[in-house]
Motif scaffolding. Structure first.
Motif, PDB file in Angstrom:
ATOM      1  N   ASN A  39       0.819  -1.217   0.000  1.00 15.82           N
ATOM      2  CA  ASN A  39       0.000   0.000   0.000  1.00 15.82           C
ATOM      3  C   ASN A  39       0.851   1.265   0.000  1.00 15.82           C
ATOM      4  OD1 ASN A  39       1.009  -0.277   2.564  1.00 15.82           O
ATOM      5  ND2 ASN A  39      -0.939   0.045   3.634  1.00 15.82           N
ATOM      6  N   THR A  40       2.155   1.124  -0.218  1.00  9.49           N
ATOM      7  CA  THR A  40       3.042   2.285  -0.280  1.00  9.49           C
ATOM      8  C   THR A  40       2.711   3.122  -1.516  1.00  9.49           C
ATOM      9  OG1 THR A  40       4.815   1.032   0.794  1.00  9.49           O
ATOM     10  CG2 THR A  40       5.449   3.038  -0.376  1.00  9.49           C
ATOM     11  N   PRO A  41       2.588   4.448  -1.381  1.00  7.45           N
ATOM     12  CA  PRO A  41       2.318   5.295  -2.552  1.00  7.45           C
ATOM     13  C   PRO A  41       3.362   5.075  -3.646  1.00  7.45           C
ATOM     14  CG  PRO A  41       2.042   6.553  -0.528  1.00  7.45           C
ATOM     15  CD  PRO A  41       2.624   5.232  -0.124  1.00  7.45           C
ATOM     16  N   GLY A  42       2.884   4.965  -4.886  1.00  6.37           N
ATOM     17  CA  GLY A  42       3.782   4.722  -6.003  1.00  6.37           C
ATOM     18  C   GLY A  42       3.992   3.255  -6.305  1.00  6.37           C
ATOM     19  N   CYS A  43       3.313   2.392  -5.541  1.00  7.94           N
ATOM     20  CA  CYS A  43       3.435   0.945  -5.715  1.00  7.94           C
ATOM     21  C   CYS A  43       2.123   0.395  -6.276  1.00  7.94           C
ATOM     22  CB  CYS A  43       3.763   0.293  -4.374  1.00  7.94           C
ATOM     23  SG  CYS A  43       3.763  -1.505  -4.387  1.00  7.94           S
ATOM     24  N   GLU A  44       2.195  -0.293  -7.400  1.00  4.73           N
ATOM     25  CA  GLU A  44       1.001  -0.867  -8.029  1.00  4.73           C
ATOM     26  C   GLU A  44       1.231  -2.346  -8.321  1.00  4.73           C
ATOM     27  OE1 GLU A  44      -1.654  -0.526 -12.146  1.00  4.73           O
ATOM     28  OE2 GLU A  44       0.029   0.838 -11.790  1.00  4.73           O
ATOM     29  N   ILE A  45       0.256  -3.183  -7.962  1.00  5.56           N
ATOM     30  CA  ILE A  45       0.323  -4.618  -8.217  1.00  5.56           C
ATOM     31  C   ILE A  45      -0.606  -4.940  -9.381  1.00  5.56           C
ATOM     32  CG2 ILE A  45       0.188  -6.918  -7.211  1.00  5.56           C
ATOM     33  CD1 ILE A  45       2.088  -5.025  -5.750  1.00  5.56           C
ATOM     34  N   GLN A  46      -0.082  -5.557 -10.418  1.00  4.12           N
ATOM     35  CA  GLN A  46      -0.886  -5.935 -11.576  1.00  4.12           C
ATOM     36  C   GLN A  46      -0.994  -7.458 -11.620  1.00  4.12           C
ATOM     37  OE1 GLN A  46       0.996  -4.052 -14.974  1.00  4.12           O
ATOM     38  NE2 GLN A  46       0.048  -2.074 -14.525  1.00  4.12           N
ATOM     39  N   THR A  47      -2.137  -7.964 -11.166  1.00  2.00           N
ATOM     40  CA  THR A  47      -2.325  -9.414 -11.066  1.00  2.00           C
ATOM     41  C   THR A  47      -2.875 -10.032 -12.348  1.00  2.00           C
ATOM     42  OG1 THR A  47      -4.522  -9.061 -10.101  1.00  2.00           O
ATOM     43  CG2 THR A  47      -2.679  -9.307  -8.575  1.00  2.00           C
ATOM     44  N   GLU A  48      -3.179  -9.206 -13.351  1.00  2.00           N
ATOM     45  CA  GLU A  48      -3.703  -9.770 -14.598  1.00  2.00           C
ATOM     46  C   GLU A  48      -2.616 -10.448 -15.424  1.00  2.00           C
ATOM     47  OE1 GLU A  48      -3.176  -5.271 -15.460  1.00  2.00           O
ATOM     48  OE2 GLU A  48      -3.656  -6.593 -13.772  1.00  2.00           O
ATOM     49  N   PHE A  49      -1.362 -10.232 -15.020  1.00  2.00           N
ATOM     50  CA  PHE A  49      -0.248 -10.874 -15.715  1.00  2.00           C
ATOM     51  C   PHE A  49       0.172 -12.142 -14.976  1.00  2.00           C
ATOM     52  CE2 PHE A  49       0.120  -6.355 -16.790  1.00  2.00           C
ATOM     53  CZ  PHE A  49       0.182  -6.419 -18.174  1.00  2.00           C
ATOM     54  N   GLU A  50       0.847 -13.022 -15.691  1.00  5.65           N
ATOM     55  CA  GLU A  50       1.367 -14.258 -15.107  1.00  5.65           C
ATOM     56  C   GLU A  50       2.852 -14.359 -15.439  1.00  5.65           C
ATOM     57  OE1 GLU A  50       1.387 -17.552 -12.873  1.00  5.65           O
ATOM     58  OE2 GLU A  50      -0.467 -16.448 -13.254  1.00  5.65           O
ATOM     59  N   PRO A  51       3.759 -14.141 -14.473  1.00  8.69           N
ATOM     60  CA  PRO A  51       3.476 -13.827 -13.071  1.00  8.69           C
ATOM     61  C   PRO A  51       3.016 -12.380 -12.873  1.00  8.69           C
ATOM     62  CG  PRO A  51       5.829 -13.750 -13.467  1.00  8.69           C
ATOM     63  CD  PRO A  51       5.209 -14.227 -14.755  1.00  8.69           C
ATOM     64  N   ALA A  52       2.493 -12.112 -11.688  1.00 11.79           N
ATOM     65  CA  ALA A  52       2.038 -10.763 -11.369  1.00 11.79           C
ATOM     66  C   ALA A  52       3.214  -9.789 -11.422  1.00 11.79           C
ATOM     67  CB  ALA A  52       1.395 -10.737  -9.981  1.00 11.79           C
ATOM     68  N   ARG A  53       2.895  -8.529 -11.685  1.00 17.43           N
ATOM     69  CA  ARG A  53       3.939  -7.515 -11.810  1.00 17.43           C
ATOM     70  C   ARG A  53       3.824  -6.462 -10.712  1.00 17.43           C
ATOM     71  NH1 ARG A  53       3.759  -6.392 -18.383  1.00 17.43           N
ATOM     72  NH2 ARG A  53       4.354  -8.527 -19.017  1.00 17.43           N
ATOM     73  N   LEU A  54       4.965  -5.942 -10.342  1.00 16.86           N
ATOM     74  CA  LEU A  54       5.048  -4.845  -9.380  1.00 16.86           C
ATOM     75  C   LEU A  54       5.551  -3.619 -10.132  1.00 16.86           C
ATOM     76  CD1 LEU A  54       5.114  -3.707  -6.438  1.00 16.86           C
ATOM     77  CD2 LEU A  54       7.478  -4.535  -6.323  1.00 16.86           C
ATOM     78  N   ILE A  55       4.718  -2.583 -10.184  1.00 15.36           N
ATOM     79  CA  ILE A  55       5.075  -1.348 -10.878  1.00 15.36           C
ATOM     80  C   ILE A  55       5.463  -0.310  -9.829  1.00 15.36           C
ATOM     81  CG2 ILE A  55       4.376   0.347 -12.592  1.00 15.36           C
ATOM     82  CD1 ILE A  55       4.255  -2.550 -13.575  1.00 15.36           C
ATOM     83  N   LEU A  56       6.678   0.182  -9.922  1.00 13.12           N
ATOM     84  CA  LEU A  56       7.186   1.166  -8.970  1.00 13.12           C
ATOM     85  C   LEU A  56       7.385   2.495  -9.693  1.00 13.12           C
ATOM     86  CD1 LEU A  56       9.855  -1.176  -7.370  1.00 13.12           C
ATOM     87  CD2 LEU A  56       7.680  -0.506  -6.334  1.00 13.12           C
ATOM     88  N   THR A  57       6.638   3.504  -9.262  1.00  9.00           N
ATOM     89  CA  THR A  57       6.715   4.824  -9.882  1.00  9.00           C
ATOM     90  C   THR A  57       6.970   5.863  -8.799  1.00  9.00           C
ATOM     91  OG1 THR A  57       5.103   4.098 -11.555  1.00  9.00           O
ATOM     92  CG2 THR A  57       5.563   6.461 -11.404  1.00  9.00           C
ATOM     93  N   ASP A  58       8.218   6.294  -8.704  1.00 11.87           N
ATOM     94  CA  ASP A  58       8.602   7.239  -7.646  1.00 11.87           C
ATOM     95  C   ASP A  58       8.113   6.754  -6.287  1.00 11.87           C
ATOM     96  OD1 ASP A  58       9.975   8.973  -9.294  1.00 11.87           O
ATOM     97  OD2 ASP A  58       8.208  10.179  -9.749  1.00 11.87           O
ATOM     98  N   CYS A  59       8.301   5.477  -6.038  1.00 11.18           N
ATOM     99  CA  CYS A  59       7.868   4.865  -4.780  1.00 11.18           C
ATOM    100  C   CYS A  59       8.886   5.190  -3.696  1.00 11.18           C
ATOM    101  CB  CYS A  59       7.736   3.356  -4.964  1.00 11.18           C
ATOM    102  SG  CYS A  59       7.118   2.501  -3.518  1.00 11.18           S
TER     103      CYS A  59
END
Length: 202
Positions: free
Chosen positions: A181-201
């Motif tokens: 839940n850290t700002p700038g952190c996004e979890i994309q579970t629609e991919f296999e494996p899931a992805r972690l998107i870090l944007t100025d986190c």
């Protein structure tokens, strides 16, 4: 030289051997035919809960951290027997990086993992494979007492309480504890494996 296992080691091996054949192998068709990842994860969670009931969860973790304190032979036997099923069973065989946490971090992360209250995901791999630390694209730039993370990582699992993110700093690759839940952190579970998107986190 005697290569036979001790009585305790053989008892552990036989216990896990019987567990796999009695409880897990019959579940494999259901696991393979599951239509969603949630169904597969539910089967895996049930298997993990049974391991906990058997008293083998975190069996190889040192006793000082609340684990079973088993040695390398016993833990290898557990891992070997569990490898005979396609159902992924968590039994507390986690990265020793967590042993290096600060005392506060051990209380918040290590001990809950050992007890099974929390789980984590590894975020080491990236979309483009790399063979050397300097090729890692995810970066962590110092900012005051913290670091600002940017990049895309592949996650070892899509359900977790926190993740261990490996990123390239000016000094080299470092591992960061990150709450989802850290700002700038996004979890994309629609991919296999899931992805972690870090944007100025931060």
């Amino acid at each position: 030289m005697d290569f036979t296992f001790s009585e305790d080691a053989e008892l552990i091996r036989q216990t896990v051997h019987e567990f796999v054949r009695r409880d897990l192998l019959p579940q494999e068709p259901k696991f393979l035919n599951a239509k969603t990842s949630s169904e597969r994860q539910e089967i895996a969670r049930n298997a993990t809960e049974k391991i906990r009931e058997m008293g083998l969860y975190s069996a190889g973790v040192p006793e000082e951290f609340g684990g079973g304190g088993l040695g390398p032979i016993e833990t290898c036997l557990i891992a070997e027997e569990l490898s005979y099923t396609i159902i992924p069973v968590e039994w507390g065989d986690f990265t020793p990086i967590l042993y290096e946490c600060s005392e506060t971090q051990k209380k918040d992360y290590l001990l809950p993992v050992v007890s099974g209250e929390k789980n984590y995901a590894l975020a080491f791999r990236e979309l483009e494979p790399f063979s050397a630390p300097e090729q890692m694209k995810t970066t962590a730039q110092p900012e005051g007492e913290n670091y600002r993370l940017n990049g895309i990582k592949e996650l070892s699992r899509d359900e977790f309480d926190f993740c261990l993110v490996f990123a390239r700093t000016p000094e080299g690759v470092t591992c960061f504890l990150l709450n989802p839940n850290t700002p700038g952190c996004e979890i994309q579970t629609e991919f296999e494996p899931a992805r972690l998107i870090l944007t100025d986190c931060l």
